[in-house]
Design an enzyme around this catalytic site. Structure first.
Site, PDB file in Angstrom:
ATOM      1  N   HIS A 266     -14.425 -35.361  27.693  1.00 32.17           N
ATOM      2  CA  HIS A 266     -15.075 -36.662  27.815  1.00 32.17           C
ATOM      3  C   HIS A 266     -14.721 -37.349  29.140  1.00 32.17           C
ATOM      4  CE1 HIS A 266     -11.266 -36.923  25.701  1.00 32.17           C
ATOM      5  NE2 HIS A 266     -11.099 -38.111  26.254  1.00 32.17           N
TER       6      HIS A 266
HETATM    7  C1  COA Z   1      -4.106 -29.512  34.162  1.00 31.84           C
HETATM    8  C2  COA Z   1      -3.989 -28.879  32.787  1.00 31.84           C
HETATM    9  C3  COA Z   1      -5.238 -28.048  32.531  1.00 31.84           C
HETATM   10  C4  COA Z   1      -2.749 -28.018  32.671  1.00 31.84           C
HETATM   11  O1  COA Z   1      -2.833 -26.851  33.449  1.00 31.84           O
HETATM   12  P1  COA Z   1      -1.646 -25.768  33.522  1.00 31.84           P
HETATM   13  O2  COA Z   1      -2.080 -24.756  34.532  1.00 31.84           O
HETATM   14  O3  COA Z   1      -1.281 -25.309  32.163  1.00 31.84           O
HETATM   15  O4  COA Z   1      -0.469 -26.589  34.182  1.00 31.84           O
HETATM   16  P2  COA Z   1       0.879 -27.189  33.547  1.00 31.84           P
HETATM   17  O5  COA Z   1       0.641 -27.853  32.231  1.00 31.84           O
HETATM   18  O6  COA Z   1       1.927 -26.130  33.610  1.00 31.84           O
HETATM   19  O7  COA Z   1       1.235 -28.350  34.602  1.00 31.84           O
HETATM   20  C5  COA Z   1       1.463 -28.095  35.970  1.00 31.84           C
HETATM   21  C6  COA Z   1       1.976 -29.347  36.626  1.00 31.84           C
HETATM   22  O8  COA Z   1       0.907 -30.307  36.686  1.00 31.84           O
HETATM   23  C7  COA Z   1       1.274 -31.498  36.015  1.00 31.84           C
HETATM   24  N1  COA Z   1       0.071 -31.976  35.338  1.00 31.84           N
HETATM   25  C8  COA Z   1      -0.584 -31.376  34.328  1.00 31.84           C
HETATM   26  N2  COA Z   1      -1.673 -32.078  34.009  1.00 31.84           N
HETATM   27  C9  COA Z   1      -1.707 -33.152  34.823  1.00 31.84           C
HETATM   28  C10 COA Z   1      -2.591 -34.249  34.990  1.00 31.84           C
HETATM   29  N3  COA Z   1      -3.682 -34.351  34.242  1.00 31.84           N
HETATM   30  N4  COA Z   1      -2.341 -35.148  35.952  1.00 31.84           N
HETATM   31  C11 COA Z   1      -1.223 -35.046  36.741  1.00 31.84           C
HETATM   32  N5  COA Z   1      -0.342 -34.020  36.626  1.00 31.84           N
HETATM   33  C12 COA Z   1      -0.580 -33.088  35.691  1.00 31.84           C
HETATM   34  C13 COA Z   1       2.381 -31.092  35.066  1.00 31.84           C
HETATM   35  O9  COA Z   1       3.224 -32.171  34.750  1.00 31.84           O
HETATM   36  C14 COA Z   1       3.091 -30.023  35.865  1.00 31.84           C
HETATM   37  O10 COA Z   1       3.882 -30.660  36.849  1.00 31.84           O
HETATM   38  P3  COA Z   1       5.375 -30.107  37.146  1.00 31.84           P
HETATM   39  O11 COA Z   1       5.179 -28.713  37.682  1.00 31.84           O
HETATM   40  O12 COA Z   1       5.888 -31.075  38.178  1.00 31.84           O
HETATM   41  O13 COA Z   1       6.081 -30.143  35.836  1.00 31.84           O
HETATM   42  C15 COA Z   1      -3.819 -29.924  31.699  1.00 31.84           C
HETATM   43  O14 COA Z   1      -2.617 -30.643  31.892  1.00 31.84           O
HETATM   44  C16 COA Z   1      -4.964 -30.921  31.610  1.00 31.84           C
HETATM   45  O15 COA Z   1      -4.991 -31.967  32.246  1.00 31.84           O
HETATM   46  N6  COA Z   1      -5.932 -30.543  30.759  1.00 31.84           N
HETATM   47  C17 COA Z   1      -7.060 -31.369  30.408  1.00 31.84           C
HETATM   48  C18 COA Z   1      -7.045 -31.499  28.926  1.00 31.84           C
HETATM   49  C19 COA Z   1      -7.884 -32.599  28.412  1.00 31.84           C
HETATM   50  O16 COA Z   1      -8.671 -33.211  29.110  1.00 31.84           O
HETATM   51  N7  COA Z   1      -7.753 -32.829  27.132  1.00 31.84           N
HETATM   52  C20 COA Z   1      -8.525 -33.769  26.434  1.00 31.84           C
HETATM   53  C21 COA Z   1      -8.644 -33.248  25.020  1.00 31.84           C
HETATM   54  S1  COA Z   1      -9.288 -34.456  23.997  1.00 31.84           S
END
Ligand code: COA
Length: 255
Positions: free
Chosen positions: A103
């Site tokens: 969203h």
């Molecule tokens: C980015 C995302 C895909 C994670 O990707 P990933 O490759 O698994 O990466 P990680 O979770 O290992 O995070 C990597 C780094 O980015 C940071 N990070 C993750 N998501 C972030 C975000 N949205 N904004 C800022 N930093 C973020 C983490 O804290 C981590 O930092 P660090 O290395 O200093 O600890 C996930 O965090 C995200 O934002 N997904 C979207 C989910 C969503 O919209 N959900 C709604 C469902 S209703």
């Protein structure tokens, strides 16, 4: 054909949303699926140049789902728009296969209101390649590309290309790691100064290092000039300062 696509879309929702318990539930309760259904029809009308009818249909979809997909956008197979509310997909956006959007995602132009005549009929919205995931509230702006299987973190603002397979987060979005952690070494190169660094943070650090080196050169030059003016042959304060400036610069060159 259109029914085959819709069935595939349905299966994609089942596969990618752990909360989906049955196809019937998706058909009845998922605005992302409803918006896609409307889009598939309105896009057919759009390409047949029934532009106004197509737009009216997409507006009806927006009214019902709060998801705005321009009928001119090109969307591949098995798109999942989860929750959906507030999603905006612009006219020249292109979405590959197996993409997931949450969203509040915008696939928009950078400044559509500025000189809109010049921007008309030009690509001004992003391309999201196969398998990419764009998190809730992320804004992907301009005719850029989010690479295949890349992940855009929630609330990120992306204004530059995101390479395939990496994760980009923050404002402005920066690459934090490859999605496939086994390929981490490949991406260590982003930390080294070179033209075309894809990581905006690395680029900023690189620029700052260049500026510091330039400033240190300038300080050294001024100190030497001051020393010359004093006319002393011994180790003056100016010479010591110049030496420490040189040492500092050398350390800065090898972080
Ligand atoms: C980015 C995302 C895909 C994670 O990707 P990933 O490759 O698994 O990466 P990680 O979770 O290992 O995070 C990597 C780094 O980015 C940071 N990070 C993750 N998501 C972030 C975000 N949205 N904004 C800022 N930093 C973020 C983490 O804290 C981590 O930092 P660090 O290395 O200093 O600890 C996930 O965090 C995200 O934002 N997904 C979207 C989910 C969503 O919209 N959900 C709604 C469902 S209703």
């Amino acid at each position: 054909m259109i029914f085959k696509r819709l069935r595939e879309d349905l299966d994609a929702f089942m596969a990618r949303d752990p909360a989906a318990r049955s196809r019937l539930e998706v058909v009845l309760c998922y605005p992302g699926y409803h918006a896609l259904l409307f889009y598939r029809i309105s896009h057919k009308l759009w390409v047949r140049r029934w532009h106004l009818v197509a737009r009216m249909l997409s507006q009806l979809a927006r009214l019902l789902t709060q998801i705005e997909i321009h009928p001119g956008a090109r969307i591949g197979r098995r798109l999942v728009i989860d929750h959906g509310c507030g999603v905006v997909i612009g006219e020249t956006a292109e979405i590959g296969d197996d993409v997931t959007l949450y969203h509040g995602v915008t696939l928009g132009g950078i400044a559509p209101s500025v000189d809109s005549d010049a921007q008309r009929d030009r690509k001004r919205h992003p391309t999201v390649a196969d398998g990419a995931i764009v998190g809730a509230g992320a804004h992907v702006l301009g005719p850029i590309t989010v690479g295949a299987s890349a992940r855009v973190g929630s609330n990120a603002v992306v204004t530059r290309d995101v390479p395939a397979g990496v994760t980009a987060v923050g404002i402005p979005a920066r690459v934090v790691m490859p999605q496939d952690k086994g390929r981490a070494k490949e991406f260590a190169a982003y930390g080294t100064p070179s033209e075309g660094l894809p990581d905006p943070l690395a680029r900023t650090i690189d620029n700052l290092r260049g500026q510091i080196a330039h400033l240190l050169d300038r300080v050294e030059e001024l100190e030497n000039r001051a020393k010359g003016a004093e006319g002393s042959g011994s180790e003056t304060e100016g010479v010591q300062a110049a030496q420490s400036a040189r040492t500092f610069r050398r350390q800065g060159e090898k972080p």
